[in-house]
Design a protein around this motif. Structure first.
Motif, PDB file in Angstrom:
ATOM      1  N   PHE A 196       0.860  -1.185   0.000  1.00  0.00           N
ATOM      2  CA  PHE A 196       0.000   0.000   0.000  1.00  0.00           C
ATOM      3  C   PHE A 196       0.902   1.243   0.000  1.00  0.00           C
ATOM      4  N   LEU A 199      -0.305   5.043   1.238  1.00  0.00           N
ATOM      5  CA  LEU A 199      -0.587   5.365   2.644  1.00  0.00           C
ATOM      6  C   LEU A 199       0.478   6.284   3.238  1.00  0.00           C
ATOM      7  N   ILE A 216      -5.267  -1.797   8.959  1.00  0.00           N
ATOM      8  CA  ILE A 216      -5.694  -2.080   7.585  1.00  0.00           C
ATOM      9  C   ILE A 216      -5.333  -3.498   7.179  1.00  0.00           C
ATOM     10  N   ASP A 218      -4.683  -6.028   4.951  1.00  0.00           N
ATOM     11  CA  ASP A 218      -4.894  -6.128   3.502  1.00  0.00           C
ATOM     12  C   ASP A 218      -5.810  -4.977   3.064  1.00  0.00           C
ATOM     13  N   ARG A 219      -5.339  -4.168   2.076  1.00  0.00           N
ATOM     14  CA  ARG A 219      -6.096  -2.980   1.668  1.00  0.00           C
ATOM     15  C   ARG A 219      -7.413  -3.334   0.991  1.00  0.00           C
ATOM     16  N   LYS A 220      -7.536  -4.549   0.478  1.00  0.00           N
ATOM     17  CA  LYS A 220      -8.760  -4.952  -0.227  1.00  0.00           C
ATOM     18  C   LYS A 220      -9.922  -5.156   0.737  1.00  0.00           C
ATOM     19  N   LEU A 222     -10.776  -3.079   3.076  1.00  0.00           N
ATOM     20  CA  LEU A 222     -11.333  -1.803   3.514  1.00  0.00           C
ATOM     21  C   LEU A 222     -12.676  -1.549   2.857  1.00  0.00           C
ATOM     22  N   ALA A 247      -6.941   3.301  -1.140  1.00  0.00           N
ATOM     23  CA  ALA A 247      -6.921   1.835  -1.117  1.00  0.00           C
ATOM     24  C   ALA A 247      -7.651   1.252  -2.322  1.00  0.00           C
ATOM     25  N   SER A 250      -5.146   1.795  -5.390  1.00  0.00           N
ATOM     26  CA  SER A 250      -3.741   1.582  -5.097  1.00  0.00           C
ATOM     27  C   SER A 250      -3.054   0.786  -6.198  1.00  0.00           C
TER      28      SER A 250
END
Length: 610
Positions: A196, A199, A216, A218-220, A222, A247, A250
């Motif tokens: 990420f 960020l 967070i 894993d950004r997926k 969110l 996110a 990204s």
């Protein structure tokens, strides 16, 4: 001139005379060789006197004085007793030049600490057990060890509430944590940026970045539901929305679960270190308020702690002049300037103070010199004052503010004497108030304990009083209880039977009315013996009246009434039987008296007629 050598040991003071002083001084290498052999050394050095310490406390006191270069009364009396009284005939050799100066001033004797004296002292230390009888090597080692422990303990032990060692360690740890947290934050940014990268641009603070990375993962994952926790971490709704938008768009690579777990652990560790750093800063603030409150108020807790740490202790900082405090921490720049003959530095650690940052470029050197002067005064007040307060620090800070204003506007500041006089008056007033408050608290605690001690006594008195009242009320309540007894009639109604005592009082009153005199009151018995005598007299009277009186019917009727009364008494409780028997006897006496009196009157009338 004869040479005497003073030797200080844990067991006492020793004074030794050195024979052939001039020859010994000329052949120093031979003396060094003779030190190793006890027999040869004893030919050169003789014991002139030895004063043993009486206790460990006395030994510690003398050793403290010797280490500080002070001449004690014991040592002075020992030297006056054993040294030659003629001046100029002897010279004294000592180990410490400070102690030698004190002896020279007090006794006006020549003192030296150079030449052959160190070698002679080395030999005395080696062969001391041969000079002093009864002093063995084992006892020497034991006394040396005990005195060494006591001396070290006295040097280390200070007031627990005013220990500056904790400040030195705390500020050193804070500086180390700042470096480590910055290094770890850079490492976690570099590591998590593979997944990420956006960020790091949105969240710039290291502590918030580590918390965001820990949340967070894993950004997926969110979503809109993650906005509230992100807003709580970043303390800004716009930043939380920006993180969510970044996110979704990204460009970071996907990362495995194991890598995410390691990143999460590392981020958690970095955030915990940041929190601990905040707690340590609060601890440092409390310690500075208790150890050096005036210095902390004047220049700040962190800068003041750095000054104490760099000086080694608050006492050392108080001993420094203001010029040294000004460049404290810039020693390298100072020596480099001296070596190259360039301009010396204007400030050291005090540069981090806000006063120097607020001053103009031309006035930074002036304000740093003025601030160093005030810091030196504040440190001395904190070090040597018995009752600490922030009054002097606040007044010194006002003076620095006035000096800054003077550089900017030209307003003349107040004089230092006036300001310190006001501060001293306020400080004395505060000390008096504190003493009064402590005295009040002490009085309150003492009075509270006295009241607490008195309350059980009062309770006992009240309980005893209540018991006495209850005991006094019981005899009054019992007659009331016995006063009326329920008796069933033929028609089923219940009537209360009066107590016999009241009945007896009514009958006695009737007897008085019938006789017209006080015969009933005279016959009333007061004691058991009198009652028995009354009963016997009544029986004898009844016998006499039975023979003499012609009116038997009236007597029989009276006796019948007495029989009815006795029958009624038999039905009552056993406790009242005796009382009713006595009542019947009294009634019989009254009736007999009535029958006897008319008979006597008739006899008198017959005699008069005749």
């Amino acid at each position: 001139m004869q040479l005497f050598v003073l030797f200080e040991h844990a067991s006492g003071y020793g004074l030794f005379s050195v024979q052939q002083f001039e020859e010994v001084g000329a052949f120093l290498p031979q003396v060094e060789e003779a030190v190793c052999q006890a027999a040869k050394f004893q030919q050169v050095v003789k014991l002139a006197g030895f004063r043993a310490f009486t206790s460990a406390a006395q030994a510690l006191e003398n050793m403290n004085a010797v280490s500080e270069g002070l001449l004690t009364e014991e040592l002075k009396a020992f030297l006056e007793t054993n040294l030659p009284k003629k001046k100029g005939k002897a010279q004294l050799g000592v180990t410490d030049p400070k102690l030698g100066a004190a002896i020279n001033e007090a006794l006006t004797i020549g003192v030296t600490h150079v030449g052959v004296v160190p070698e002679v002292l080395r030999g005395i230390r080696t062969h001391l057990s041969h000079f002093v009888k009864g002093l063995s090597l084992a006892s020497m080692k034991q006394t040396e060890l005990g005195l060494g422990h006591s001396y070290s303990r006295g040097k280390v032990k200070f007031n627990i509430n005013r220990v500056d060692n904790m400040i030195i360690q705390s500020i050193a740890l804070i500086d180390q944590l700042d470096k480590d947290i910055n290094t770890f934050a850079m490492r976690i940014k570099e590591w998590y940026s593979y997944h990420f990268p956006e960020l790091a641009k949105v969240v710039t603070d290291n502590y918030q970045y580590s918390r965001c990375a820990h949340f967070i993962k894993d950004r997926k994952t969110l979503s809109e539901e993650s906005l509230a926790p992100l807003e709580e971490i970043t303390m800004d709704s716009a930043v939380a929305q920006a993180i969510l938008d970044a996110a979704r768009m990204s460009m970071g690579m996907d990362i495995s679960t194991i890598d995410l777990m390691n990143i999460e652990r590392f981020a958690k560790r970095v955030s915990s270190l940041s929190e601990y750093r905040k707690q340590l800063a609060q601890y440092l603030k409390k310690k500075m308020d208790s150890v050096a409150p005036n210095l902390a108020v004047l220049i700040g807790e962190v800068v003041g702690a750095r000054l104490i740490s760099h000086a080694g202790s608050l006492t050392n900082l108080a001993k420094y002049p203001a010029s040294t405090v000004q460049i404290l921490g810039a020693e390298k720049a100072l020596f480099r300037a001296i070596k190259t003959r360039s301009n010396t530095p204007k400030y050291g650690l005090i540069y981090h103070s806000t006063f120097i940052g607020r001053a103009g470029t031309a006035n930074k050197g002036r304000i740093s010199r003025y601030l160093a002067n005030k810091c030196s005064m504040a440190s001395r007040i904190d070090c040597f004052s018995e009752s600490l307060s922030t009054v002097f620090g606040e007044r010194l800070k006002d003076q620095v503010e006035e000096r800054l204003k003077f550089y900017e506007t030209g307003d003349v500041p107040r004089k230092n004497a006036e300001v310190m006089k006001e501060a001293l008056e306020e400080h004395n007033a505060q000390v008096k108030m504190e003493k009064k408050s402590k005295k009040r608290k002490l009085d309150e605690t003492v009075n509270g304990s006295d009241e607490a001690a008195e309350t059980p006594k009062k309770k006992k008195k009240k309980e005893k009083k209540a018991q006495a009242e209850a005991a006094a009320a019981e005899p009054n309540e019992e007659p009331a209880a016995v006063n009326e007894e329920p008796v069933e009639n033929a028609d089923g109604s219940v009537k209360k039977k009066k107590k016999k005592k009241q009945q007896q009082q009514v009958e006695e009153a009737g007897a008085v009315d019938l006789n017209g005199d006080d015969t009933a009151a005279a016959v009333e018995p007061t004691k058991k013996k009198k009652k028995k005598k009354a009963i016997q007299a009544e029986e004898s009277v009844m016998d006499v009246t039975a023979e003499a009186s012609p009116k038997k019917k009236k007597k029989m009727s009276l006796n019948g009434e007495a029989a009815e009364v006795t029958a009624a008494a038999a039905e009552e409780t056993p406790k009242t039987k005796k009382k009713k028997k006595k009542q019947v006897a009294e009634q019989a006496v009254d009736t007999n008296a009535e029958t006897v009196l008319p008979k006597k009157k008739k006899k008198k009338q017959s005699l008069e007629g005749n």
